[in-house]
Design an enzyme around this catalytic site. Structure first.
Site, short mmCIF file in Angstrom:
data_model
loop_
_atom_site.label_atom_id
_atom_site.label_comp_id
_atom_site.label_asym_id
_atom_site.label_seq_id
_atom_site.Cartn_x
_atom_site.Cartn_y
_atom_site.Cartn_z
CB ALA A 157 -1.27 -0.04 1.18
N GLY B 218 -0.13 -5.14 0.48
CA GLY B 218 -0.21 -5.36 -0.06
C GLY B 218 -0.16 -6.02 -1.79
CD GLU C 15 -2.48 -7.51 2.16
OE1 GLU C 15 -3.72 -8.14 3.71
OE2 GLU C 15 -2.60 -6.41 2.60
#
Ligand code: DAK
Length: 260
Positions: free
Chosen positions: A67, A112, A115
């Site tokens: 992120a 992220g 992910e």
């Protein structure tokens, strides 16, 4: 296809390649990327000429380095929960995509980024790829389904180690632990092999493929786990450790956590 600010989309015969395109920030996921991804996925899913999807990152250095930490550092509990919900729904869109999705991991796939790769149906990596869930080093936990999908993929014990240590995972280990399906030397070759695999896959019954994806997904992750992850992620956004962890990254220094 619509033109997106942060994405490139190419279609080669019946396979679309979606490239996250912020190479100067190692393709970090900011709100615009999440928004673009959400729209592009709807568009690709609705396009009957596209039978499968590859998701990758621009350049050779990173798939997605997580992120966007600068953006992340401004979150509070409420915006943390909200962003978590939007983000989780994009990752759900990928996991529940009716057409097969390969995550082509070309370099860093951290936080992220890992992910995102975990939400794809299959993962193909380059030898220089590095995965990892380093959120705890920022005073956070994975918030895009990583706590659930990592455990589903590699088992609870390995997932605990990866999530609690936040350590980087090289591809020989990732391959052995089942985190990635295949590892190839270069991005070009990994792309070629991804196309080959998808061409073989899409020669099968289209409806059978989408039902197979649904059936496999029916086993995990459960909704309660994702809700709990979002709640805990939001709670951490209000802590001093989160402020310290993200500030330390942006100031390029080691964090000093106080447990508050
Ligand atoms: N965010 C923003 N910018 C990033 C970035 C990131 N995650 N990663 C790299 N960059 C930027 C750097 O700041 C630098 O920008 P400039 O200084 O040139 O302007 C540029 O990309 C190149 O990076 P480096 O100079 O650091 O490159 P190095 O080769 O030295 O290092 C690295 C590569 C990947 C090891 C390093 O960049 C790094 O450690 N990056 C951060 C990795 C990381 O910790 N990622 C995890 C972030 S936590 C949420 C749910 C989930 C999440 C967030 C919210 N909700 C539910 C709300 C997920 C959280 C995370 O992903």
């Amino acid at each position: 296809m619509t033109t997106y600010e942060t994405l490139l989309i190419e279609i080669d015969s019946n396979v679309a390649t979606l490239t996250i395109n912020r190479p100067d920030k190692l393709n970090a996921l900011n709100a615009q990327v999440i928004k673009d991804l959400s729209q592009a996925l709807v568009e690709i899913e609705a396009n009957k000429d596209i039978k499968a999807l590859i998701i990758t990152g621009a350049g050779e250095k990173a798939f997605v380095a997580g992120a966007d930490i600068k953006e992340l550092s401004t979150l509070n509990t409420q915006s943390g929960v909200e962003l978590s919900k939007i983000g989780q729904s994009v990752f759900d869109q990928i996991e529940n995509f009716s057409k097969p999705v390969i995550g082509l991991i070309n370099g860093y796939a951290l936080g992220g980024g890992s992910e995102l790769a975990l939400s794809c149906h299959m993962r193909i990596a380059t030898e220089n790829a590095i995965m990892g869930l380093p959120e705890v080093s920022l005073g956070l936990i994975p918030g895009y389904g990583g706590t659930q999908r990592m455990a589903a993929l590699v088992g609870k014990g390995r997932a605990m180690e990866y999530i609690l240590s936040g350590r980087q995972i090289k591809m020989d280990e990732a391959h052995k632990s089942g985190l990635v399906n295949h590892v190839y030397e270069t991005k070009a070759y990994a792309l070629e092999k991804s196309h080959k695999l998808l061409n073989k896959i899409v020669a099968n019954g289209t409806l059978a493929l989408s039902y197979a994806i649904k059936a496999v997904n029916a086993s995990a992750p459960n909704k309660h786990g994702l809700e709990e992850e979002a709640r805990l992620f939001g709670a951490l956004c209000a802590t001093n450790d989160f402020k310290e962890g993200t500030s330390a990254f942006l100031e390029k220094r080691k964090p000093e956590f106080t447990g508050t």
